[in-house]
Design a protein around this motif. Structure first.
Motif, PDB file in Angstrom:
ATOM      1  N   UNK A 118      -3.348  18.388  40.633  1.00  0.00           N
ATOM      2  CA  UNK A 118      -3.050  16.873  39.654  1.00  0.00           C
ATOM      3  C   UNK A 118      -3.191  18.401  38.275  1.00  0.00           C
ATOM      4  N   UNK A 119      -3.751  20.020  38.889  1.00  0.00           N
ATOM      5  CA  UNK A 119      -3.696  20.363  37.396  1.00  0.00           C
ATOM      6  C   UNK A 119      -4.936  20.509  36.906  1.00  0.00           C
ATOM      7  N   UNK A 120      -6.010  19.762  37.398  1.00  0.00           N
ATOM      8  CA  UNK A 120      -7.415  19.623  36.803  1.00  0.00           C
ATOM      9  C   UNK A 120      -8.726  19.535  37.739  1.00  0.00           C
ATOM     10  N   UNK A 121      -9.144  20.435  37.670  1.00  0.00           N
ATOM     11  CA  UNK A 121     -10.658  20.475  38.731  1.00  0.00           C
ATOM     12  C   UNK A 121     -11.075  18.924  38.596  1.00  0.00           C
ATOM     13  N   UNK A 122     -11.363  18.693  39.575  1.00  0.00           N
ATOM     14  CA  UNK A 122     -11.771  16.772  39.132  1.00  0.00           C
ATOM     15  C   UNK A 122     -13.708  17.250  38.365  1.00  0.00           C
ATOM     16  N   UNK A 123     -14.478  18.049  38.771  1.00  0.00           N
ATOM     17  CA  UNK A 123     -15.455  18.095  38.750  1.00  0.00           C
ATOM     18  C   UNK A 123     -15.596  18.930  37.241  1.00  0.00           C
ATOM     19  N   UNK A 124     -15.255  19.926  36.950  1.00  0.00           N
ATOM     20  CA  UNK A 124     -15.525  21.223  35.778  1.00  0.00           C
ATOM     21  C   UNK A 124     -14.221  20.042  34.907  1.00  0.00           C
ATOM     22  N   UNK A 125     -13.492  19.500  35.175  1.00  0.00           N
ATOM     23  CA  UNK A 125     -12.030  19.244  34.573  1.00  0.00           C
ATOM     24  C   UNK A 125     -11.725  19.850  33.395  1.00  0.00           C
ATOM     25  N   UNK A 126     -12.120  21.415  34.310  1.00  0.00           N
ATOM     26  CA  UNK A 126     -11.122  22.650  33.501  1.00  0.00           C
ATOM     27  C   UNK A 126      -9.760  22.679  34.237  1.00  0.00           C
ATOM     28  N   UNK A 127      -8.404  23.413  33.637  1.00  0.00           N
ATOM     29  CA  UNK A 127      -7.181  23.585  34.575  1.00  0.00           C
ATOM     30  C   UNK A 127      -7.414  24.078  35.480  1.00  0.00           C
ATOM     31  N   UNK A 128      -6.620  24.323  36.095  1.00  0.00           N
ATOM     32  CA  UNK A 128      -6.090  24.774  37.619  1.00  0.00           C
ATOM     33  C   UNK A 128      -6.436  26.457  38.421  1.00  0.00           C
ATOM     34  N   UNK A 129      -6.691  26.928  38.857  1.00  0.00           N
ATOM     35  CA  UNK A 129      -6.538  28.041  38.922  1.00  0.00           C
ATOM     36  C   UNK A 129      -5.116  28.592  39.414  1.00  0.00           C
ATOM     37  N   UNK A 130      -4.332  27.602  39.553  1.00  0.00           N
ATOM     38  CA  UNK A 130      -3.331  28.534  40.397  1.00  0.00           C
ATOM     39  C   UNK A 130      -2.467  28.189  39.209  1.00  0.00           C
ATOM     40  N   UNK A 131      -2.987  27.820  38.391  1.00  0.00           N
ATOM     41  CA  UNK A 131      -1.858  27.539  36.867  1.00  0.00           C
ATOM     42  C   UNK A 131      -2.380  28.614  36.436  1.00  0.00           C
ATOM     43  N   UNK A 132      -3.033  29.467  36.556  1.00  0.00           N
ATOM     44  CA  UNK A 132      -3.297  30.724  35.066  1.00  0.00           C
ATOM     45  C   UNK A 132      -2.914  31.602  35.242  1.00  0.00           C
ATOM     46  N   UNK A 133      -2.484  32.087  34.060  1.00  0.00           N
ATOM     47  CA  UNK A 133      -1.553  33.196  33.914  1.00  0.00           C
ATOM     48  C   UNK A 133      -2.421  34.268  34.101  1.00  0.00           C
ATOM     49  N   UNK A 134      -0.983  35.141  34.882  1.00  0.00           N
ATOM     50  CA  UNK A 134      -1.578  36.264  35.303  1.00  0.00           C
ATOM     51  C   UNK A 134      -0.756  37.844  35.070  1.00  0.00           C
ATOM     52  N   UNK A 135      -0.660  38.829  34.870  1.00  0.00           N
ATOM     53  CA  UNK A 135       0.612  39.391  35.199  1.00  0.00           C
ATOM     54  C   UNK A 135       0.447  39.246  36.901  1.00  0.00           C
ATOM     55  N   UNK A 136       1.554  39.155  37.055  1.00  0.00           N
ATOM     56  CA  UNK A 136       1.878  38.710  38.920  1.00  0.00           C
ATOM     57  C   UNK A 136       2.838  40.250  39.485  1.00  0.00           C
ATOM     58  N   UNK A 137       2.413  40.516  40.038  1.00  0.00           N
ATOM     59  CA  UNK A 137       3.375  41.474  40.658  1.00  0.00           C
ATOM     60  C   UNK A 137       4.697  40.845  41.265  1.00  0.00           C
ATOM     61  N   UNK A 138       4.117  40.043  41.756  1.00  0.00           N
ATOM     62  CA  UNK A 138       5.444  39.773  42.306  1.00  0.00           C
ATOM     63  C   UNK A 138       5.702  37.889  41.731  1.00  0.00           C
ATOM     64  N   UNK A 139       7.681  38.005  40.457  1.00  0.00           N
ATOM     65  CA  UNK A 139       7.571  37.202  39.254  1.00  0.00           C
ATOM     66  C   UNK A 139       8.512  35.994  40.526  1.00  0.00           C
ATOM     67  N   UNK A 140       7.915  34.465  40.388  1.00  0.00           N
ATOM     68  CA  UNK A 140       9.589  33.954  40.543  1.00  0.00           C
ATOM     69  C   UNK A 140       9.468  32.628  39.693  1.00  0.00           C
ATOM     70  N   UNK A 141       8.703  32.614  39.020  1.00  0.00           N
ATOM     71  CA  UNK A 141       8.713  30.680  38.032  1.00  0.00           C
ATOM     72  C   UNK A 141       9.933  30.948  37.337  1.00  0.00           C
ATOM     73  N   UNK A 142      10.893  32.866  36.995  1.00  0.00           N
ATOM     74  CA  UNK A 142      11.893  31.699  36.384  1.00  0.00           C
ATOM     75  C   UNK A 142      12.847  31.566  37.023  1.00  0.00           C
ATOM     76  N   UNK A 143      12.564  32.148  38.873  1.00  0.00           N
ATOM     77  CA  UNK A 143      14.090  31.622  39.645  1.00  0.00           C
ATOM     78  C   UNK A 143      13.973  30.711  40.167  1.00  0.00           C
ATOM     79  N   UNK A 144      13.220  28.958  39.881  1.00  0.00           N
ATOM     80  CA  UNK A 144      13.074  28.371  40.457  1.00  0.00           C
ATOM     81  C   UNK A 144      12.619  26.951  39.691  1.00  0.00           C
ATOM     82  N   UNK A 145      13.024  25.149  39.957  1.00  0.00           N
ATOM     83  CA  UNK A 145      13.135  24.413  39.469  1.00  0.00           C
ATOM     84  C   UNK A 145      11.204  24.600  38.367  1.00  0.00           C
ATOM     85  N   UNK A 146      11.442  23.798  37.312  1.00  0.00           N
ATOM     86  CA  UNK A 146      10.386  24.225  36.607  1.00  0.00           C
ATOM     87  C   UNK A 146       9.322  23.554  37.373  1.00  0.00           C
ATOM     88  N   UNK A 147       9.619  21.474  37.889  1.00  0.00           N
ATOM     89  CA  UNK A 147       8.770  20.872  38.687  1.00  0.00           C
ATOM     90  C   UNK A 147       8.250  21.802  40.094  1.00  0.00           C
TER      91      UNK A 147
END
Length: 166
Positions: A74-103
């Motif tokens: 869902x992109x949101x933790x149901x208890x804390x109501x905060x944004x999902x950790x998986x969606x946290x911006x970070x300086x990633x070592x491996x960048x793939x988002x620009x190579x995959x479909x937005x979904x």
């Protein structure tokens, strides 16, 4: 009818495969309420933490297989109501988002409680179409509608059986 119920059950159970990353909100809440508020001394807290380890094992399992899975999809933790950790911006070592479909770079499901008895799930199907699944809970069963069209009814007992069948 059985195929539809099996498909819904499989979809619900498949969410358990994504629980590896999340806020561990249940465990954090228990730790804060019991461990930190339990006593004010750091050594006593360490002892309490050790005594509470079986409880933390249970809350960690709940986080890994249920709460974190909901957070991921869902992109949101149901208890804390905060944004999902998986969606946290970070300086990633491996960048793939620009190579995959937005979904594949955003949460694919949005859950909403419309009222005390109605839950709505918006998702994107394989063809890229936004779909809406609505569950309306009655006394003994839940009626499911896909894009406004009735598809099936499942009893509360059936849904509980599916949810605990892992």
């Amino acid at each position: 009818m059985k195929l539809i119920k099996t498909t819904i059950a499989a979809a619900l159970m498949s969410t358990m495969l994504t629980g590896c990353i999340g806020q561990m909100a249940t465990t954090s809440m228990v730790m804060y309420e019991v461990n930190l508020k339990g006593v004010d001394n750091r050594y006593a807290r360490a002892g309490l933490y050790t005594l509470m380890s079986p409880v933390y094992a249970i809350t960690a399992a709940a986080d890994l297989f249920v709460i974190n899975s909901i957070e991921f999809w869902t992109g949101t933790n149901p208890l804390t109501k905060k944004k999902a950790v998986a969606d946290t911006p970070a300086e990633a070592y491996i960048k793939v988002n620009h190579k995959v479909d937005k979904k594949f770079s955003t949460a694919p499901v949005k859950l909403s409680m419309l009222d005390d008895n109605t839950t709505q799930m918006d998702f994107i199907d394989d063809a890229g179409n936004t779909r809406t699944l609505v569950g309306v809970s009655g006394n003994d069963s839940v009626d499911f509608y896909l894009d406004g069209e009735f598809i099936t009814t499942a009893s509360h007992a059936e849904l509980e059986k599916y949810a605990t069948a892992s």
